[in-house]
Design a protein around this motif. Structure first.
Motif, mmCIF file in Angstrom:
data_model
loop_
_atom_site.group_PDB
_atom_site.id
_atom_site.type_symbol
_atom_site.label_atom_id
_atom_site.label_comp_id
_atom_site.label_asym_id
_atom_site.label_seq_id
_atom_site.Cartn_x
_atom_site.Cartn_y
_atom_site.Cartn_z
ATOM 1 N N VAL A 1 0.864 -1.175 0.000
ATOM 2 C CA VAL A 1 0.000 0.000 0.000
ATOM 3 C C VAL A 1 0.904 1.230 0.000
ATOM 4 C CG1 VAL A 1 -1.840 1.275 1.150
ATOM 5 C CG2 VAL A 1 -1.781 -1.227 1.286
ATOM 6 N N TYR A 2 0.668 2.122 -0.925
ATOM 7 C CA TYR A 2 1.477 3.332 -1.050
ATOM 8 C C TYR A 2 0.648 4.521 -0.557
ATOM 9 C CZ TYR A 2 4.655 0.463 -3.713
ATOM 10 O OH TYR A 2 5.534 -0.529 -4.086
ATOM 11 N N PHE A 3 1.248 5.252 0.376
ATOM 12 C CA PHE A 3 0.565 6.400 0.958
ATOM 13 C C PHE A 3 1.280 7.690 0.569
ATOM 14 C CE2 PHE A 3 -2.611 4.564 3.643
ATOM 15 C CZ PHE A 3 -2.101 3.359 4.075
ATOM 16 N N CYS A 4 0.484 8.648 0.161
ATOM 17 C CA CYS A 4 0.966 9.986 -0.060
ATOM 18 C C CYS A 4 0.654 10.802 1.202
ATOM 19 C CB CYS A 4 0.250 10.582 -1.264
ATOM 20 S SG CYS A 4 0.641 12.297 -1.607
ATOM 21 N N ALA A 5 1.495 11.765 1.517
ATOM 22 C CA ALA A 5 1.267 12.605 2.685
ATOM 23 C C ALA A 5 1.816 14.000 2.412
ATOM 24 C CB ALA A 5 1.933 12.011 3.926
ATOM 25 N N SER A 6 1.364 14.942 3.217
ATOM 26 C CA SER A 6 1.895 16.297 3.107
ATOM 27 C C SER A 6 2.035 16.904 4.495
ATOM 28 C CB SER A 6 0.994 17.177 2.246
ATOM 29 O OG SER A 6 -0.221 17.487 2.917
ATOM 30 N N SER A 7 2.883 17.915 4.593
ATOM 31 C CA SER A 7 3.030 18.664 5.837
ATOM 32 C C SER A 7 3.271 20.123 5.500
ATOM 33 C CB SER A 7 4.183 18.122 6.696
ATOM 34 O OG SER A 7 5.411 18.258 6.019
ATOM 35 N N GLN A 8 3.034 20.977 6.479
ATOM 36 C CA GLN A 8 3.152 22.411 6.254
ATOM 37 C C GLN A 8 4.502 22.775 5.649
ATOM 38 O OE1 GLN A 8 0.545 24.731 7.128
ATOM 39 N NE2 GLN A 8 1.780 25.956 5.731
ATOM 40 N N ASP A 9 5.543 22.246 6.254
ATOM 41 C CA ASP A 9 6.880 22.458 5.712
ATOM 42 C C ASP A 9 7.757 21.268 6.086
ATOM 43 O OD1 ASP A 9 7.026 24.851 8.323
ATOM 44 O OD2 ASP A 9 7.947 22.860 8.408
ATOM 45 N N ARG A 10 9.011 21.321 5.756
ATOM 46 C CA ARG A 10 9.894 20.161 5.918
ATOM 47 C C ARG A 10 10.204 19.859 7.373
ATOM 48 N NH1 ARG A 10 14.656 22.438 2.377
ATOM 49 N NH2 ARG A 10 15.559 20.393 2.738
ATOM 50 N N THR A 11 9.927 20.778 8.278
ATOM 51 C CA THR A 11 10.207 20.540 9.692
ATOM 52 C C THR A 11 8.958 20.141 10.475
ATOM 53 O OG1 THR A 11 9.830 22.836 10.363
ATOM 54 C CG2 THR A 11 12.061 22.249 9.633
ATOM 55 N N ASP A 12 7.807 20.240 9.856
ATOM 56 C CA ASP A 12 6.550 19.960 10.549
ATOM 57 C C ASP A 12 6.362 18.450 10.666
ATOM 58 O OD1 ASP A 12 3.071 21.008 9.981
ATOM 59 O OD2 ASP A 12 4.051 20.018 11.671
ATOM 60 N N GLU A 13 6.092 17.985 11.884
ATOM 61 C CA GLU A 13 5.917 16.547 12.095
ATOM 62 C C GLU A 13 4.454 16.128 12.052
ATOM 63 O OE1 GLU A 13 9.953 16.039 14.739
ATOM 64 O OE2 GLU A 13 8.015 16.092 15.730
ATOM 65 N N LYS A 14 3.583 17.056 11.767
ATOM 66 C CA LYS A 14 2.175 16.719 11.611
ATOM 67 C C LYS A 14 1.914 16.477 10.142
ATOM 68 C CE LYS A 14 -2.505 18.225 12.767
ATOM 69 N NZ LYS A 14 -3.332 19.256 13.412
ATOM 70 N N LEU A 15 1.882 15.197 9.783
ATOM 71 C CA LEU A 15 1.649 14.819 8.403
ATOM 72 C C LEU A 15 0.190 14.483 8.179
ATOM 73 C CD1 LEU A 15 4.754 14.620 8.486
ATOM 74 C CD2 LEU A 15 4.565 12.537 7.118
ATOM 75 N N PHE A 16 -0.298 14.838 7.017
ATOM 76 C CA PHE A 16 -1.640 14.475 6.605
ATOM 77 C C PHE A 16 -1.505 13.422 5.504
ATOM 78 C CE2 PHE A 16 -4.313 17.695 8.671
ATOM 79 C CZ PHE A 16 -3.332 18.555 9.143
ATOM 80 N N PHE A 17 -2.083 12.265 5.752
ATOM 81 C CA PHE A 17 -1.947 11.147 4.825
ATOM 82 C C PHE A 17 -3.179 10.999 3.941
ATOM 83 C CE2 PHE A 17 1.854 8.683 5.874
ATOM 84 C CZ PHE A 17 2.247 9.292 7.052
ATOM 85 N N GLY A 18 -2.942 10.491 2.740
ATOM 86 C CA GLY A 18 -4.039 10.077 1.885
ATOM 87 C C GLY A 18 -4.540 8.708 2.336
ATOM 88 N N SER A 19 -5.536 8.201 1.649
ATOM 89 C CA SER A 19 -6.148 6.936 2.055
ATOM 90 C C SER A 19 -5.424 5.719 1.494
ATOM 91 C CB SER A 19 -7.614 6.901 1.651
ATOM 92 O OG SER A 19 -7.721 7.109 0.261
ATOM 93 N N GLY A 20 -4.408 5.960 0.690
ATOM 94 C CA GLY A 20 -3.574 4.855 0.223
ATOM 95 C C GLY A 20 -3.979 4.295 -1.126
ATOM 96 N N THR A 21 -3.015 3.718 -1.796
ATOM 97 C CA THR A 21 -3.228 2.996 -3.053
ATOM 98 C C THR A 21 -2.710 1.580 -2.863
ATOM 99 O OG1 THR A 21 -3.018 4.949 -4.453
ATOM 100 C CG2 THR A 21 -2.596 2.805 -5.489
ATOM 101 N N GLN A 22 -3.617 0.620 -2.943
ATOM 102 C CA GLN A 22 -3.198 -0.776 -2.777
ATOM 103 C C GLN A 22 -2.773 -1.316 -4.132
ATOM 104 O OE1 GLN A 22 -5.617 -3.147 -0.251
ATOM 105 N NE2 GLN A 22 -4.733 -5.067 -0.950
ATOM 106 N N LEU A 23 -1.484 -1.566 -4.258
ATOM 107 C CA LEU A 23 -0.918 -2.072 -5.511
ATOM 108 C C LEU A 23 -0.697 -3.579 -5.404
ATOM 109 C CD1 LEU A 23 0.470 -1.738 -8.292
ATOM 110 C CD2 LEU A 23 2.589 -1.254 -7.051
ATOM 111 N N SER A 24 -1.266 -4.299 -6.338
ATOM 112 C CA SER A 24 -1.069 -5.753 -6.396
ATOM 113 C C SER A 24 -0.439 -6.093 -7.733
ATOM 114 C CB SER A 24 -2.404 -6.479 -6.242
ATOM 115 O OG SER A 24 -2.996 -6.198 -4.991
ATOM 116 N N VAL A 25 0.732 -6.679 -7.683
ATOM 117 C CA VAL A 25 1.437 -7.081 -8.894
ATOM 118 C C VAL A 25 1.340 -8.595 -9.031
ATOM 119 C CG1 VAL A 25 3.611 -7.014 -10.155
ATOM 120 C CG2 VAL A 25 3.018 -5.139 -8.612
ATOM 121 N N LEU A 26 0.767 -9.034 -10.141
ATOM 122 C CA LEU A 26 0.531 -10.471 -10.339
ATOM 123 C C LEU A 26 1.580 -11.106 -11.238
ATOM 124 C CD1 LEU A 26 -3.325 -10.220 -10.876
ATOM 125 C CD2 LEU A 26 -2.076 -10.519 -8.733
#
Lengths: 109, 113
Positions: free
Chosen positions: B88-113
Motif C-alpha cells: 500500500v502506497y501512501f501519499c502525505a503532506s506537511s506544512q513544511d519540511r520541519t513539521d511533524e504533523k503529516l496528513f496522509f491520503g487513504s492509500g493505493t493498494q498495488l497488487s502485482v501479479l
C-alpha cells in the motif's frame, strides 16, 4: 537514530482508559514525541505531539517524564472505534519521520 | 473536500508493466511524501519533496520515479513492476519540511501479479 519500543498489541473494553507506553531511550534533545493512529485501509492520522510534561487535546493525553526516555499515550474511555494501530515517533533525523511497528489496540464490547 | 487525495485506490497489474499513482493536496502545504506499507504493516518513507524539490530519496530502486509538477502534486511512477512492489502506497503532506504533523491520503493498494 532514536528507536522506539512499544507493545505489539493491547486489548481493552469499551469505556476503559487505555495507556500505551513507548520507550525511546536515545531521544535527542531537539526531538519531539509524536503519536499517530491508523485505522485499517486508511493512512495514519496525527493524534498528539509533545516535548515534555503533559499535553492534552480532544482526543488523548500525552505524558512525558522529565528524562523523556519514555512517553505514555492515554486514551480516556475508549470505544470500539478506537480499535487501530498506534505509532509513537521520535525520530526526525534527516527530516524524515520514522514509523516503528506500532501498537495494535483492540477494543471489545 | 479531501485534504490529501490519491488515485487510484486499487491497482492490479502484471509484472513488467509501468504504472503511476497520483497525489494531490489542497492544504497549501510545502512538503509532500511517499510512504510504502508492506504486508507486515511496516511504514517506510520513500521520497519527500519540498516546493517541488526532492529532499529525501531513500534506498528505493530507480524503477520508482517521483515527479512534482507543482507543490500541490506529487506523482509516483513505477517502471517494470515486480512482485515485491505489491504494497500500500501512501501519499502525505506537511506544512513544511520541519513539521511533524503529516496528513496522509487513504492509500493505493498495488497488487502485482
Amino acid at each position: 537514530l532514536a528507536k522506539t519500543t512499544q507493545p505489539i498489541s493491547m486489548d481493552s473494553y469499551e469505556g476503559q482508559e487505555v495507556n500505551i507506553t513507548c520507550s525511546h531511550n536515545n531521544i535527542a534533545t531537539n526531538d519531539y514525541i509524536t503519536w499517530y493512529q491508523q485505522f485499517p485501509s486508511q493512512g495514519p492520522r496525527f493524534i498528539i505531539q509533545g516535548y515534555k510534561t503533559k499535553v492534552t487535546n480532544e482526543v488523548a493525553s500525552l505524558f512525558i517524564p522529565a528524562d523523556r526516555k519514555s512517553s505514555t499515550l492515554s486514551l480516556p474511555r475508549v470505544s470500539l472505534s478506537d480499535t487501530a494501530v498506534y505509532y509513537c515517533l521520535v525520530d526526525r533525523s534527516f527530516q524524515k519521520l520514522v514509523f516503528g511497528t506500532g501498537t495494535r489496540l483492540l477494543v471489545s464490547p | 473536500d479531501t485534504a490529501v487525495s490519491q488515485t487510484p485506490k486499487y491497482l492490479v497489474t502484471q509484472m513488467g508493466n509501468d504504472k503511476s499513482i497520483k497525489c494531490e493536496q489542497n492544504l497549501g502545504h510545502d512538503t509532500m511524501y511517499w510512504y510504502k506499507q508492506d504486508s507486515k504493516k511496516f511504514l517506510k518513507i520513500m521520497f519527500s519533496y519540498n516546493n517541488k524539490e526532492l529532499i529525501i530519496n531513500e534506498t528505493v530502486p530507480n524503477r520508482f520515479s517521483p515527479k512534482s509538477p507543482d507543490k500541490a502534486h506529487l506523482n509516483l511512477h513505477i517502471n517494470s513492476l515486480e512482485l515485491g512492489d505489491s504494497a500500500v502506497y501512501f501519499c502525505a503532506s506537511s506544512q513544511d519540511r520541519t513539521d511533524e504533523k503529516l496528513f496522509f491520503g487513504s492509500g493505493t493498494q498495488l497488487s502485482v501479479l
